[in-house]
Write a protein that holds these residues in place. Structure first.
Motif, PDB file in Angstrom:
ATOM      1  N   ASP A 296      31.826 -48.022 144.857  1.00 34.52           N
ATOM      2  CA  ASP A 296      31.569 -49.000 145.913  1.00 34.52           C
ATOM      3  C   ASP A 296      30.369 -49.900 145.422  1.00 34.52           C
ATOM      4  O   ASP A 296      29.473 -49.992 145.387  1.00 34.52           O
ATOM      5  N   LYS A 303      27.333 -55.672 146.815  1.00 34.63           N
ATOM      6  CA  LYS A 303      25.913 -54.946 147.921  1.00 34.63           C
ATOM      7  C   LYS A 303      24.930 -55.891 145.930  1.00 34.63           C
ATOM      8  O   LYS A 303      25.475 -55.741 145.164  1.00 34.63           O
ATOM      9  N   ASN A 346      36.151 -49.711 145.562  1.00 38.58           N
ATOM     10  CA  ASN A 346      35.685 -50.842 145.836  1.00 38.58           C
ATOM     11  C   ASN A 346      35.223 -51.945 144.596  1.00 38.58           C
ATOM     12  O   ASN A 346      34.166 -51.964 144.673  1.00 38.58           O
ATOM     13  N   ASP A 373      32.730 -54.557 152.242  1.00 38.41           N
ATOM     14  CA  ASP A 373      31.933 -53.583 151.691  1.00 38.41           C
ATOM     15  C   ASP A 373      32.518 -52.789 152.895  1.00 38.41           C
ATOM     16  O   ASP A 373      31.640 -51.036 152.739  1.00 38.41           O
ATOM     17  N   ALA A 374      32.544 -53.061 154.319  1.00 38.77           N
ATOM     18  CA  ALA A 374      32.884 -51.995 155.348  1.00 38.77           C
ATOM     19  C   ALA A 374      34.704 -51.238 154.871  1.00 38.77           C
ATOM     20  O   ALA A 374      35.647 -51.385 155.703  1.00 38.77           O
ATOM     21  N   GLU A 375      34.965 -50.933 153.555  1.00 39.54           N
ATOM     22  CA  GLU A 375      35.948 -50.937 153.317  1.00 39.54           C
ATOM     23  C   GLU A 375      36.215 -48.983 153.052  1.00 39.54           C
ATOM     24  O   GLU A 375      37.455 -48.343 153.276  1.00 39.54           O
TER      25      GLU A 375
HETATM   26 ZN    ZN Z   1      31.421 -49.989 151.109  1.00 35.56          ZN
END
Ligand code: ZN
Ligand code: BES
Ligand code: ZN
Length: 524
Positions: A296, A303, A346, A373-375
């Motif tokens: 991720d 990030k 991701n 990022d809210a995957e």
């Molecule tokens: Zn994430």
């Protein structure tokens, strides 16, 4: 021996034998001690959990002198103890007798096994903790089946190491752990053997999950996770299908598909099925759903560099479910179980999903992506819905879902959310057996604002820095609908940075043991 190619494929040979520990020849014999002082204010009063006079005699001077207090994890190693065949006697503290739990026994077995490693020893024996060594007033009785199970689990979990990629790994593996109980009645012996065999299955399955989590993202791609799941299923007799992007698009899994679209690695939709030999009457189909993000980066909402390497463990929820399925296949509870793992990377890319995009999930719900990022909640949305379409009538998911769960609960408890009090309680009831720590947090209509979108049905972030873990749970709740569902947020507890006396740093495998017990609770 551990092989990176196939995961954790060998472990300590654990056995339970009924004979006097003093008569057993071994490089090291471990015996447990507890503190029978009744309050923290009193001086420690250590006592051994054995009825063997030889063992008690050897340790007596250290217990009497106050040099050894039986604190949790405290050890005392004696060479050439008298009147026994062991070369060394290791006394392992379990802490206070009046609060002793099965989990203390699990950790104690782990401490004993890990004492061998720096000494290059390969074998040990462990004297079964005998509650009858103490008067009733000092200690509640210890269920022998549960203690046997905990000993097997603790020994296996303690052997696990993370350095599989060193060219010359320091091989400190322990080859054999023999638990010794003095002869007793046949009924108790059978119960203990049953508990011990179950513990061996659960411990090995948890190490299987931990080995998956430990793998780097370049090795454990979604395709490789699918291969490992299929190989495990084949060896345990589970049905398994691994689907690619075509099937994901055919099922109209728009939420899952948008997460994978920025990645060069193809996604994998992994489906496992366990069918019991003889199901209990009206056994519900249980649906286990795991977040399997093999790396991720955050995607376009990328990030920071610091700690991004950790995001290889963003598939720990999937690993917990695969480990649970392995254990279920071998323990054979009388309830059918389905497992859905949504696995992809991701990544940021010219084709990646962008903040502001709107996608349509398999359920038909439209989702505004505010943060790529809210995957995890996106892939789980389709995983939960798919499990329902395959017939699941109870749902549980595990996911390294939010950093916010660590802000709320620290590194101690993992988070539990549910749309159903009875289901949540059923899960919480497993914790005394599993020894895992979960704390329930709210997921009620009061938080509906968190997922309101201006232009679509829902949005994928809470939009504020408050209650981030609940916001994610509220999002998932939309897809569980009316089906009783439990969500486990293991982001802060799936990886430990430091060694503990009973286990290595690295992947913990949190969730797996409780999920197995939750499944078994439907088997009665
Ligand atoms: Zn994430
Ligand atoms: N995989 C992360 C969550 C995570 C954080 C796992 C730390 C393990 C350790 C998840 O996909 C994520 O990035 N969540 C975001 C959500 C936010 C954008 C609403 C987070 O927690 O910051
Ligand atoms: Zn993630």
């Amino acid at each position: 021996m551990r092989s990176p190619a196939t995961g954790y494929d060998s472990c300590v040979n654990v056995k339970l034998q009924f004979q006097d520990p003093a008569g057993f020849a071994t490089p090291l014999l471990a015996v447990f001690a507890v503190d029978i002082a009744t309050s923290a204010a009193d001086a420690a009063s250590p006592a051994l959990l054995t009825t063997s006079d030889a063992l008690a005699g050897a340790a007596a001077p250290w217990l009497v002198s106050g040099e050894f207090k039986a604190a949790p994890g405290e050890t005392l190693l004696l060479h050439a103890p008298a009147n026994m065949r062991a070369e060394r006697l290791l006394v392992v503290g379990l802490g206070r007798a009046n609060t002793l739990s099965i989990h203390d026994v699990r950790k104690g077995a782990g401490v004993a096994v890990r004492c061998l490693k720096p000494r290059g020893l390969r074998e040990l024996a462990i004297a079964f903790p005998e509650d009858r060594a103490l008067a009733d007033e000092h200690m509640d009785s210890l269920p022998c089946e549960g203690a046997a199970r905990a000993l097997a689990e603790g020994a296996l979990l303690a052997d696990f190491e993370i350095d599989t990629y060193r060219s010359e790994p320091s091989d400190k593996s322990v080859h054999a752990a023999t638990v010794l109980h003095r002869e007793t009645d046949k009924h108790s012996e059978a119960e203990m053997q049953k508990g011990f065999a179950e513990g061996a299955i659960v411990g090995e399955s948890q190490n299987f999950a931990r080995a998956l989590i430990n793998e780097p993202g370049n090795v454990l791609t979604p395709t490789e996770l699918g291969r490992r799941a299929a190989a495990m299923a084949e060896s345990c007799g589970l049905a398994c299908e691994v689907h690619g992007l075509d099937k994901i698009l055919e099922l109209k899994m728009g939420a899952f598909a948008c997460v994978t679209q920025g990645s060069a690695q193809p996604p994998a939709l992994i489906v496992l099925r366990y069918t019991p030999p003889a199901p209990v009457a009206e056994a519900p189909l249980l649906g286990l759903v795991g977040k399997g993000i093999t790396f991720d980066t955050g995607g376009i909402s990328i990030k920071g560099a610091e700690n991004m390497d950790k995001m290889k463990y963003d598939m720990a929820g999937a690993a917990a479910m695969l480990g649970a399925m392995r254990a279920v296949a071998l323990l054979k509870p009388a309830v059918p179980v389905l497992c859905v793992v949504c696995s992809c990377e991701n990544m940021p890319d010219g084709r990646a999903v962008k903040p502001g995009d709107v996608v349509t999930a398999m359920s038909g719900t439209t989702i505004e992506i505010l943060n790529t990022d809210a995957e995890g909640r996106l892939v789980l949305a389709d995983g939960l819905h798919y499990a329902k379409t395959l017939g699941a009538v109870r749902l549980i998911d595990a996911a390294t879902l939010t950093g916010a769960i660590g802000t709320a609960l620290g590194l101690v408890n993992a988070g539990l959310f549910s749309n159903d009090d009875e289901e949540a309680q059923r899960f919480l009831d497993t914790l005394p057996v599993s020894g895992e720590k979960f704390w329930r947090l709210p997921c009620t209509d009061d938080y509906k604002e968190q997922i309101k979108s201006q232009i679509a049905d829902i949005r994928n972030t809470g939009g504020s820095r408050y209650a981030g873990a609940t916001a994610a749970a509220m999002f998932l709740r939309e897809f569980a609908g009316k089906t009783p569902w439990v969500h486990l947020d293991i982001a802060a507890t799936a990886w430990k940075d430091d060694n503990e006396p009973w286990q290595s740093r690295g992947p913990t495998g949190i969730g797996m043991r409780s999920i197995v017990e939750w499944v078994r609770s439907y088997s009665q």
